[in-house]
Write a protein that holds these residues in place. Structure first.
Motif, short mmCIF file in Angstrom:
data_model
loop_
_atom_site.label_atom_id
_atom_site.label_comp_id
_atom_site.label_asym_id
_atom_site.label_seq_id
_atom_site.Cartn_x
_atom_site.Cartn_y
_atom_site.Cartn_z
N ALA A 49 -42.11 21.83 43.57
CA ALA A 49 -40.96 21.04 43.12
C ALA A 49 -41.22 20.36 41.79
O ALA A 49 -40.30 20.15 41.01
N LEU A 50 -42.49 20.03 41.50
CA LEU A 50 -42.80 19.20 40.34
C LEU A 50 -43.53 19.96 39.24
O LEU A 50 -44.05 19.35 38.31
N LEU B 100 -51.73 22.64 45.29
CA LEU B 100 -52.44 23.31 46.39
C LEU B 100 -52.90 22.31 47.45
O LEU B 100 -52.98 22.64 48.64
N ASP B 101 -53.20 21.09 47.04
CA ASP B 101 -53.73 20.09 47.96
C ASP B 101 -52.64 19.36 48.75
O ASP B 101 -52.95 18.66 49.72
N ASP B 102 -51.38 19.50 48.35
CA ASP B 102 -50.30 18.75 49.00
C ASP B 102 -49.18 19.71 49.38
O ASP B 102 -48.34 20.06 48.55
N GLU B 103 -49.17 20.13 50.62
CA GLU B 103 -48.19 21.11 51.08
C GLU B 103 -46.76 20.59 51.00
O GLU B 103 -45.81 21.37 50.98
N THR B 104 -46.59 19.26 50.95
CA THR B 104 -45.23 18.72 50.87
C THR B 104 -44.61 18.97 49.50
O THR B 104 -43.40 18.78 49.34
N GLN B 105 -45.42 19.38 48.52
CA GLN B 105 -44.90 19.61 47.17
C GLN B 105 -44.33 21.01 46.99
O GLN B 105 -43.79 21.32 45.93
N VAL B 106 -44.44 21.88 48.02
CA VAL B 106 -43.94 23.24 47.88
C VAL B 106 -42.97 23.54 49.01
O VAL B 106 -43.02 22.95 50.09
N SER B 107 -42.07 24.48 48.73
CA SER B 107 -41.09 24.91 49.74
C SER B 107 -40.77 26.38 49.50
O SER B 107 -41.15 26.96 48.47
#
Length: 248
Positions: free
Chosen positions: A123-124, A234-241
């Protein structure tokens, strides 16, 4: 981010092969030629390392074997970009390379086709991750830190969706992303890239990934998502969808 969304400063680097202005899915042109299994090398600095490990029996090194060509088959459109493996079944590329697809077709350095299982986007940042069904030939290690200005780098990818190419250059510095696709700063290098280079890995002298190409400046500079941003995604799964498709 693609050529239609670019500015006078930058152009996106996913190569659009055809756009069919029809409602729904139009007829598409035939597949492009298979990936040529030879290599183009264009170095602006002779001292840049172009490899990451020993040569395979066919003469390619790990840096070349990890790079892939990605063909985005959309609903009435085709485009190509590049990507690279970070483990046996995971590719990194740009968000704009995989967005709005009906199917993703992946080809390796030796012309082998690899099936995509699923794609997700950040997302970012202009980053995406593709999981594959078959194992990938080789994969890259990530550098622990972003490169400093003046560092030598090598870009490995498939400009114009054609032959695997390696170009080298230097990190010029960092800047705020002019296309506003990435959170924070991006890197600027003088390594030559072209349409179709989106998603190419940028390697340091030890063959480690220090960034991901996503755009080209009007003056020939290339713009790179730094490895620190890649690591954060890669370290924060909440950042991808799940990657958006052209059908919904």
């Amino acid at each position: 981010m693609n050529a239609r969304r670019g500015t006078h400063l930058l152009v996106g680097l996913a190569t659009g092969l055809c756009v069919v202005a029809l409602a729904g899915c139009g007829s598409l042109p035939p597949r492009p030629e298979p990936v040529p299994t030879s290599l183009d090398v264009a170095s602006s600095r002779d001292d840049v390392a172009s490899s990451a490990g020993a040569l395979s029996p066919d003469g390619f090194d790990a840096a070349q074997r990890m790079a892939v060509r990605i063909r985005n088959v959309g609903c009435g459109s085709l485009s190509t970009g590049s990507g690279f493996a970070i483990d046996d079944h995971t590719l990194v590329t740009n968000r704009h390379v995989v967005a709005d697809s009906a199917a993703l077709e992946i080809s390796t350095y030796d012309g082998r086709d690899v099936r995509a299982r699923a794609a997700s986007t950040a997302a970012l940042a202009d980053l995406a991750f593709v999981r594959t069904v078959e194992a990938l030939p080789a994969y890259a290690g990530l550098a622990p830190l972003d490169p400093m200005p003046g560092s030598s780098v090598t870009v490995v990818g498939y400009p114009r969706g054609s032959r695997l190419a390696m170009t080298s250059g230097t990190v010029i510095g960092a800047t705020t992303d002019p296309l506003h696709e990435n959170l924070g700063e991006v890197l600027v290098t003088d390594a030559q890239v072209d349409l179709g280079s989106s998603g190419s890995p940028v390697l340091d002298a030890d063959g480690r990934v220090v960034g991901v190409v996503y755009a080209k400046g009007k003056d020939g500079a290339s713009f790179v998502v730094p490895v620190s941003t890649l690591r954060a995604m890669l370290d924060d799964e909440t950042q991808v969808s799940a990657a958006p498709t052209c059908s919904g």
